[in-house]
Structure formats: structure tokens, C-alpha cells
Scaffold this motif. Structure first.
Motif, mmCIF file in Angstrom:
data_model
loop_
_atom_site.group_PDB
_atom_site.id
_atom_site.type_symbol
_atom_site.label_atom_id
_atom_site.label_comp_id
_atom_site.label_asym_id
_atom_site.label_seq_id
_atom_site.Cartn_x
_atom_site.Cartn_y
_atom_site.Cartn_z
ATOM 1 N N TYR A 78 0.799 -1.219 0.000
ATOM 2 C CA TYR A 78 0.000 0.000 0.000
ATOM 3 C C TYR A 78 0.834 1.272 0.000
ATOM 4 C CZ TYR A 78 -4.116 -2.766 -0.138
ATOM 5 O OH TYR A 78 -5.085 -3.634 -0.567
ATOM 6 N N VAL A 79 2.033 1.215 0.521
ATOM 7 C CA VAL A 79 2.947 2.351 0.374
ATOM 8 C C VAL A 79 3.351 2.469 -1.090
ATOM 9 C CG1 VAL A 79 5.270 3.198 0.914
ATOM 10 C CG2 VAL A 79 3.790 2.386 2.755
ATOM 11 N N ASN A 108 3.410 4.967 -6.323
ATOM 12 C CA ASN A 108 3.209 4.861 -7.768
ATOM 13 C C ASN A 108 2.211 5.892 -8.258
ATOM 14 O OD1 ASN A 108 5.048 2.787 -7.992
ATOM 15 N ND2 ASN A 108 3.501 1.182 -7.931
ATOM 16 N N HIS A 109 1.172 6.104 -7.486
ATOM 17 C CA HIS A 109 0.200 7.125 -7.857
ATOM 18 C C HIS A 109 0.875 8.496 -7.899
ATOM 19 C CE1 HIS A 109 -3.506 9.371 -8.182
ATOM 20 N NE2 HIS A 109 -3.031 10.145 -7.215
ATOM 21 N N PHE A 123 -4.233 13.558 -1.983
ATOM 22 C CA PHE A 123 -5.477 13.497 -1.214
ATOM 23 C C PHE A 123 -6.629 12.891 -2.016
ATOM 24 C CE2 PHE A 123 -3.131 16.307 1.594
ATOM 25 C CZ PHE A 123 -3.446 15.743 2.823
ATOM 26 N N GLU A 124 -6.639 13.080 -3.329
ATOM 27 C CA GLU A 124 -7.655 12.419 -4.155
ATOM 28 C C GLU A 124 -7.476 10.904 -4.115
ATOM 29 O OE1 GLU A 124 -7.106 14.337 -7.940
ATOM 30 O OE2 GLU A 124 -8.539 15.937 -7.461
ATOM 31 N N TYR A 125 -6.230 10.465 -4.187
ATOM 32 C CA TYR A 125 -5.951 9.032 -4.119
ATOM 33 C C TYR A 125 -6.374 8.471 -2.756
ATOM 34 C CZ TYR A 125 -3.569 4.580 -4.093
ATOM 35 O OH TYR A 125 -3.307 3.235 -3.996
ATOM 36 N N LEU A 126 -6.029 9.180 -1.696
ATOM 37 C CA LEU A 126 -6.408 8.725 -0.357
ATOM 38 C C LEU A 126 -7.928 8.710 -0.178
ATOM 39 C CD1 LEU A 126 -3.672 10.528 1.746
ATOM 40 C CD2 LEU A 126 -3.835 8.078 1.257
#
Length: 184
Positions: free
Chosen positions: A62-63, A68-69, A87-90
Motif C-alpha cells: 500500500y505504500v 506509484n500514484h 489526497f484524491e488518491y487517499l
């Protein structure tokens, strides 16, 4: 890697995460994982040494996905678009990151994330060693601690503001600081 191996590892990891959410890390056993995943204990041990190894692999996975994102984002500087992208990814993956950041006994995730963000901050700000006004260590850890603190607050409080609001607030807080860094 063989697709069957990938599928089995993913099944084990997903089962582990489900149990982590239900029971907490300390109460999970390999038998619990095997039973829930409907596989033999030996199959779990074939892929992971023990539950600590499974936790480590889960954290790394997950890190890496978050990194990668970020790496695929167009902007890798301390900019609004970079923060917004994180923040969008999270936000899209809220459940898993909330679990990894807030679950008792899983401080390893925070520690690993901190190390990676600190390394990235050091690279991005690129303070010149000959400038005595700022210390690389102090600057890196100030920015990293602040960012991790905001990230944890946002996740652990179920995203009390939207992505745009948190991005704007971070940029407002960092603006005078980033201007000083650019002039170095």
C-alpha cells in the motif's frame, strides 16, 4: 509471477485486512486467515513466514501503490496539484488507508510512510548544504511531520473537509516557507 500465485497472495492479503479491521493485529492468527480464506495453513506459510511478514508485505504494497500514484502524477514538487493528487488518491482508497493508519499495532505503516515522505521532501526541496540558514534535517522533518500529521488527522477524522479545501489550506501554510526555499 504465475497468476495463481498472485491470486492466492491477494486472497490472503485481503483476508488479512478484513481480519485486521475486525479483530486488530494482535488477535489475528494464521489459522484465522486460512480458515476465512478457505485455504490450508500451509498455503499461507508457503507465501508468508508469519503474520508479521504478511503485515510487512501489506504495508509495502500500500505504500508502493501510493508512491506509484504520486510518481504518475505530473507534478512532483510541493505544489497544489501534487497535494491534491495525493489526497484524491487517499479519498478513493479511504478505507484501507484509514485501517493502516489507525489500527492498533500497525504503527509500522506510519513509520514507513514517514521515511518515504522524508526522503521525497529532501529530494524536492534540495536545500544547498552551504546555506547555514536552514538545516536539511530540520526542514525535512518539519515538513514531513506536518504533512503526515495533517494526513492522519484528515483520514482518522473521516475527511472533515474536501480535497480542495485541504489542498488550499496546506498551500496557504506552506506558501511563505516554499518561497524561502525557492530563494535559497
Amino acid at each position: 509471477m504465475d497468476r495463481r500465485i498472485q491470486k492466492t497472495r491477494q486472497l490472503i492479503m485481503n483476508t488479512f485486512l478484513d481480519l485486521l479491521a475486525e479483530k486488530g493485529f494482535e488477535r489475528i492468527t494464521i489459522s484465522d486467515i486460512a480458515e476465512r480464506a478457505n485455504i490450508n495453513r500451509g498455503t499461507v506459510y508457503l507465501h508468508y513466514v508469519d503474520k508479521f511478514d504478511l503485515l510487512d508485505k501489506c504495508i509495502e504494497t500500500y505504500v508502493e501503490l501510493l508512491l506509484n500514484h504520486c510518481a504518475n502524477s505530473a507534478d512532483t514538487n510541493l505544489s497544489a496539484s501534487a497535494f491534491q493528487s495525493v489526497f484524491e488518491y487517499l479519498e478513493k482508497n479511504f478505507t484501507i488507508y484509514k485501517l493502516l493508519l489507525s489500527n492498533e499495532g500497525v504503527g509500522f505503516f506510519r513509520s514507513r510512510l514517514y521515511d518515504i515522505i522524508a526522503q521525497t521532501v529532501t529530494e524536492v526541496i534540495g536545500i544547498k548544504p552551504e546555506n547555514n540558514a536552514f538545516s536539511n534535517g530540520v526542514t525535512t522533518h518539519f515538513l514531513t511531520s506536518g504533512f503526515i500529521g495533517v494526513l492522519e488527522w484528515w483520514i482518522n477524522n473521516s475527511m472533515p473537509c474536501n480535497v480542495q479545501e485541504i489542498t488550499v489550506q496546506l498551500m496557504f501554510l506552506l506558501e511563505p516557507y516554499t518561497k524561502r526555499l525557492v530563494s535559497l
